[in-house]
Design an enzyme around this catalytic site. Sequence first.
Site, PDB file in Angstrom:
ATOM      1  N   THR A  21       0.855  -1.180   0.000  1.00  0.00           N
ATOM      2  CA  THR A  21       0.000   0.000   0.000  1.00  0.00           C
ATOM      3  C   THR A  21       0.893   1.232   0.000  1.00  0.00           C
ATOM      4  OG1 THR A  21      -1.977   1.032   0.922  1.00  0.00           O
ATOM      5  CG2 THR A  21      -0.375   0.182   2.520  1.00  0.00           C
ATOM      6  N   CYS A  27      -3.148   7.982   7.351  1.00  0.00           N
ATOM      7  CA  CYS A  27      -3.734   6.639   7.314  1.00  0.00           C
ATOM      8  C   CYS A  27      -2.777   5.645   7.980  1.00  0.00           C
ATOM      9  CB  CYS A  27      -3.988   6.197   5.878  1.00  0.00           C
ATOM     10  SG  CYS A  27      -5.248   7.145   5.007  1.00  0.00           S
ATOM     11  N   HIS A  44      -5.622  -0.912   4.709  1.00  0.00           N
ATOM     12  CA  HIS A  44      -5.279   0.518   4.662  1.00  0.00           C
ATOM     13  C   HIS A  44      -6.442   1.294   5.285  1.00  0.00           C
ATOM     14  CE1 HIS A  44      -3.254   3.935   2.242  1.00  0.00           C
ATOM     15  NE2 HIS A  44      -4.129   4.497   3.061  1.00  0.00           N
TER      16      HIS A  44
END
Length: 159
Positions: A21, A27, A44
């Site tokens: 990711t 995040c 994620h």
Amino acid sequence: MELQVGIADYKLGSSPVKIVTYGLGSCVGVSFYEPRLKLGALLHIMLPDSTQFSGKLKPEKFADTGIPLVVRELEKQGARKSSLEVKMVGGAQMFSGPGAQTVMNIGERNIEMCRKVIARMGLKLVAEDVGGNKGRTMILDTATGNVTVKIIGNIVKVI
């Protein structure tokens, strides 16, 4: 083979797949690895708490709903919850300026909620690379369970 995980998304894979990711700012990426099966998942997470929102929500977007969802999916594939090795990356403070520390610190709130959910579920958090103010890329190697973290500024580490 490489599987890419977008924002508010997750992917499962088994050896020799790598799951990646990109763009982890505030995040948080959470990896799960079952060493016996060489099975892994990467989630994620964008926000900490789904209870602050109403309507039809995507569970992968939130720590409180995404982590349990991924664990259930891994268990369907034969993983034992007690064997899962969990690692966490991201949660940077990406906003600056007056009031940003108190109002906009989504990264810190994401980290805290992930830790709470992981502990509440009895999962083993074995490593983390969180906080700071730089974006990261996270790569889970399902052959080994190693997570490579690439931090903006050409810093690479394996956790």
